[in-house]
Scaffold this active site. Structure first.
Site, PDB file in Angstrom:
ATOM      1  N   SER A 667       0.334  -0.956  -0.186  1.00 35.27           N
ATOM      2  CA  SER A 667      -0.110   0.160   0.130  1.00 35.27           C
ATOM      3  C   SER A 667       0.965   0.559   0.050  1.00 35.27           C
ATOM      4  O   SER A 667       0.149   2.361   0.171  1.00 35.27           O
ATOM      5  CB  SER A 667      -0.685  -0.057   1.314  1.00 35.27           C
ATOM      6  OG  SER A 667      -0.163  -0.019   2.506  1.00 35.27           O
ATOM      7  N   LYS A 710      -6.341   4.202   8.065  1.00 35.70           N
ATOM      8  CA  LYS A 710      -5.128   4.864   7.200  1.00 35.70           C
ATOM      9  C   LYS A 710      -5.656   6.555   7.390  1.00 35.70           C
ATOM     10  O   LYS A 710      -5.053   7.520   7.599  1.00 35.70           O
ATOM     11  CB  LYS A 710      -5.249   4.664   5.944  1.00 35.70           C
ATOM     12  CG  LYS A 710      -4.494   2.955   6.016  1.00 35.70           C
ATOM     13  CD  LYS A 710      -4.423   3.005   4.950  1.00 35.70           C
ATOM     14  CE  LYS A 710      -3.029   1.571   4.393  1.00 35.70           C
ATOM     15  NZ  LYS A 710      -3.024   1.245   3.478  1.00 35.70           N
TER      16      LYS A 710
END
Length: 812
Positions: A667, A710
């Site tokens: 990611s 996140k």
């Protein structure tokens, strides 16, 4: 070529960020509306397995299949509520099925080490046991009273009289001959003695010693003759005695048979259609003669004991050991064994210490879960089953043979030579349902070639449930039932809406909620506590929010500590200004059972050379395989996008700063690529942005996980430093459906203090991060002059030429 205006200072190049990449408020979270939903105060039961049609179909098929081998493996991760759903489903199915037979163990009078199994109709186990107890009570009331009746005493006296007459006649013959010798015969019990007679009186020992020696010798000779004669006349005495004993025994047996016949007649009529019971009653009748003779005859050892002691002794010998007694109204049994050790599953034999020795009998045989589930369903945890020794092999053996054998597999290994039992095997007809993870299923499938033959049905539970009207209805009913069953306050529509939204957040998808139903049920219990503290009559959205906030606070020590280190400057994260070769990546930290988001600084340096892109995390053995793969893809992107007309020669280092643990996942690949291009082209990146996303070799941005955590992790840092309207998070466009953000983030976006952008490719990301034109290829294959991609090619060509010149100099 496309042109753009270039000023003397490149960092003053301006580019309007595309507004279509900014996500609107309504796309940041799914808002559930149950306005049309209706429910009663006493909610109906929701019978189907929620959102698992595939698993339910497999389960129904496996349950309906009567053929052997169609046992079921329920596959799915823990927390999906598999056990509860399966148990509820099986209970509903089992109610319509007939109750299976009951079983008992009784003594084997021919070989007590091999107890006999008796099959009884359902609910007959305890009935038969009480009938045998009543039989024992009747026996104690009948004996020894039957042996004290006048008829018995007369017959016994007659037998004894016949014996005494024969004996007395023989003694009389000897007495007559002794009188002829002037000798007296004395009978004391069964002993006979002789004494000389003088003057019509028998002499004692002292008087006898005063007799002359010849007379004494004559007396001894006569006594020897008398003793020989006594032996002759009593030669048939053993036969007389045996005849008396046999006649007495026959009299006793006749008396016993006559006395017990009425006791057994009623039992034989009651159990005439149950062959095993009729056989056992017949064996009891055969054995009772010896038992009564040994214990209940007048003068025997038990006669002086109280009735309770006598009853206990007879019960140990005749009372059945009811192993399983199924109830008619319960249907087929559904048994879950939470601790499947060998003894709990297959049964065990208990021992008691008797003068230092371990002894046992059929009464100490205990049933296992297989006995209890016989004729129904047995649910087992696959992981636990494989943990304990001998259990898996024993279960396969039982299923293959179709019978339950009680034994102790540990005896041989432990070297124990205790006398034990070998009970008769019991026929087995059970449907086994194993509940386990995907890893265990595939492991068994690979390593055990018999597994698929015995567990032919796979019920695969999905981790997510599609969000449909039907599933929402089912979820709502399940939550209402849970609140009612657990004694919690009733749920309002808003509370159910909040639970559905939270479940969607757990699944990270606006179009499906999590199949981990147990988490939602736990939240109801926690919210009920806050509801009661507030003295409210119903659980509302505010109570659900309190429960979630309290849970986050309890588990938030580490995330708070990291946030404080960022605010103090211990962990370096910039949230304003610009920098070359630096970007804020978005990460998820998983510690134990909790996870939270936090930004991480990614830095890149570029310099001439041909070492390629060095992943510092991998070199330090902190980067795991997937992360290393993501970094390697960057080389492919650079080659495809920039080095089509010259060799790619570059030396670069990429690091996730201040990371001291293992790093996995790709990611960070998008952030790393943008950071690399920034360092390569010397283009500054706005530090108010944070980026997450995977990328392929063609620059397409791919979805990642943990997008909500996140964003929220970066938002907390920006809020703590003060939101200024420039802070934003960049996520893959493919992750838009995964957004289920907290209300605090949504409120900040609504106020224009925070933004979230969704990108599909690297160029869109560079446009946002730099505020400059990334540039697209024109029809001739060129990038716009002074665009970021144009600068990248220019810089890479420059480095490549330097490497070529160095090679020529070395060749010269």
């Amino acid at each position: 070529m496309l042109k753009c205006t270039v000023h003397q200072q490149p960092h003053l190049i301006t580019y309007f960020m595309p507004s279509n990449l900014k996500l609107p408020i309504e796309s940041l979270k799914l808002n559930v509306d149950l306005t049309g939903f209706k429910h009663s105060e006493t909610p109906r039961l929701y019978n189907s397995i929620l959102g698992q049609p595939r698993a339910q179909s497999a389960l129904e098929f496996g349950v309906a299949m009567p053929n052997p081998g169609y046992n079921i493996f329920v596959m799915g991760e823990p927390g999906l509520g598999r056990l509860t759903m399966i148990t509820d489903h099986l209970y509903a199915t089992a109610q319509s099925l007939p109750a299976p037979s009951s079983y008992a163990y009784v003594d084997n009078f021919d070989n007590s080490r091999e107890p006999v199994a008796i099959e009884l109709p359902a609910e007959y186990g305890q009935v038969f046991s009480k009938d045998v107890e009543k039989l024992i009570d009747n026996l104690l009331a009948t004996f020894p009273a039957s042996f004290e009746s006048p008829a018995y005493q007369q017959k016994k006296s007659a037998i004894e009289r016949d014996f005494n007459q024969s004996y007395n006649y023989a003694i009389d013959l000897v007495d007559k001959k002794a009188q002829a010798f002037n000798i007296a015969l004395f009978r004391e019990s069964e002993s006979i003695t002789f004494a000389p007679i003088r003057n019509k009186k028998s002499l004692n020992e002292d008087q006898f010693m005063q007799l002359p020696q010849p007379e004494r010798e004559t007396f001894h000779q006569q006594v020897e003759e008398l003793e020989e004669y006594l032996s002759e006349v009593l030669l048939e005495l053993p036969q007389w005695r045996r005849s008396m004993v046999e006649k007495t025994r026959q009299l006793d047996n006749d008396t016993v048979s006559l006395a017990i016949e009425p006791l057994f007649a009623e039992l034989n009529d009651k159990y005439q259609n149950i062959d095993d019971v009729i056989t056992y009653l017949s064996e009891i009748k055969k054995n009772l003669g010896n038992t009564i003779a040994d214990y209940l005859m007048p003068g025997k050892s038990l006669e002086s004991r109280d009735t309770i002691t006598k009853s206990q002794i007879l019960s140990e010998q005749y009372a059945p050991n009811i192993l399983v007694d199924n109830k008619l109204e319960s249907g087929a049994p559904v048994i879950y064994e939470p601790h499947p050790i060998y003894q709990n599953l297959f049964g065990r034999i208990e021992y008691v210490s008797d003068q230092g020795a371990l002894v046992t009998n059929y009464r100490r045989i205990c049933a296992g879960s297989l006995h209890k589930a016989n004729g129904g369903y047995l649910i087992l945890d696959a992981e636990k089953l494989l943990t304990y020794p001998f259990v898996w092999e024993g279960l396969k053996r039982a299923l293959q043979s179709g019978r339950i054998e009680i034994e102790s597999p540990y005896s041989e290994q432990l070297g124990i030579n205790t006398v034990t039992l070998k009970p008769e095997v019991i026929p087995l007809n059970v449907k086994v349902i194993l509940v386990g993870s995907r890893d265990i299923y595939y492991l068994l499938e690979e390593l055990d070639n018999e597994f698929n033959e015995m567990f032919r049905i796979l019920a695969d539970f999905d981790d997510h449930i599609p969000l449909t009207d039907e599933s929402i209805q089912g979820f709502a009913m399940l939550m209402l039932n849970q609140a009612a069953d657990s004694g919690a306050q009733p749920l309002t529509h808003a509370a159910i809406e909040s639970l559905i939204e939270h479940s969607c957040r757990l699944s990270e998808n606006q179009h499906q909620f999590s199949a981990h139903i147990k988490d939602s049920l736990d939240i109801i219990a926690e919210a009920n506590l806050f509801c009661k503290k507030a003295n409210h009559s119903k659980i509302d959205r505010s109570h659900i929010a309190q429960a979630l906030a309290a849970r986050e606070y309890r588990n938030g020590r580490l995330s708070q500590a990291i946030l404080e280190e960022m605010l103090e400057g211990t962990i370096l994260i910039d949230t304003e200004g610009e920098a070359i070769g630096k970007v804020n990546g978005l990460t998820v930290l998983e510690i134990g059972g909790s996870s939270f988001g936090a930004p991480a600084r990614i830095t890149t340096t570029v310099f001439p050379g041909s070492r390629g892109i060095v992943d510092i995390e991998r070199e330090a053995e902190l980067g795991q395989a997937i992360h290393s793969k993501g970094v390697m893809i960057l080389t492919g992107y650079l080659g495809h996008s920039y080095a089509q007309q010259f060799p790619l020669a570059i030396s670069a280092s990429i690091a996730i700063e201040q990371s001291y643990g293992d790093i996995d996942g790709d990611s960070a690949a998008l952030a790393e690529l943008c950071c690399l291009i920034s360092a390569l082209t010397r283009t500054p990146i706005k530090q108010a942005f944070a980026v997450t996303g995977s990328v392929n070799q063609y620059g397409e941005v791919q979805a990642v996980g943990g997008v909500n955590e996140k964003i929220e992790g970066y938002f907390r840092l920006c809020r703590a430093r003060g939101l200024n309207g420039e802070h934003a998070a960049i996520i893959p466009a493919a992750n838009k459906r995964n957004l289920m953000l907290k209300q605090e983030v949504i409120d900040a976006v609504a106020q224009g203090l925070f933004a979230i952008y969704a990108v599909s490719n690297v160029n869109e990301t560079l446009n946002l991060l730099t505020g400059q034109l990334a540039g697209e290829l024109d029809s001739e294959g060129f990038y716009p002059e002074n665009s970021i991609n144009f600068k990248a090619i220019f810089r890479l060509k420059e480095i490549s030429d330097m490497a070529t010149d160095d090679d020529k100099e070395e060749g010269a």
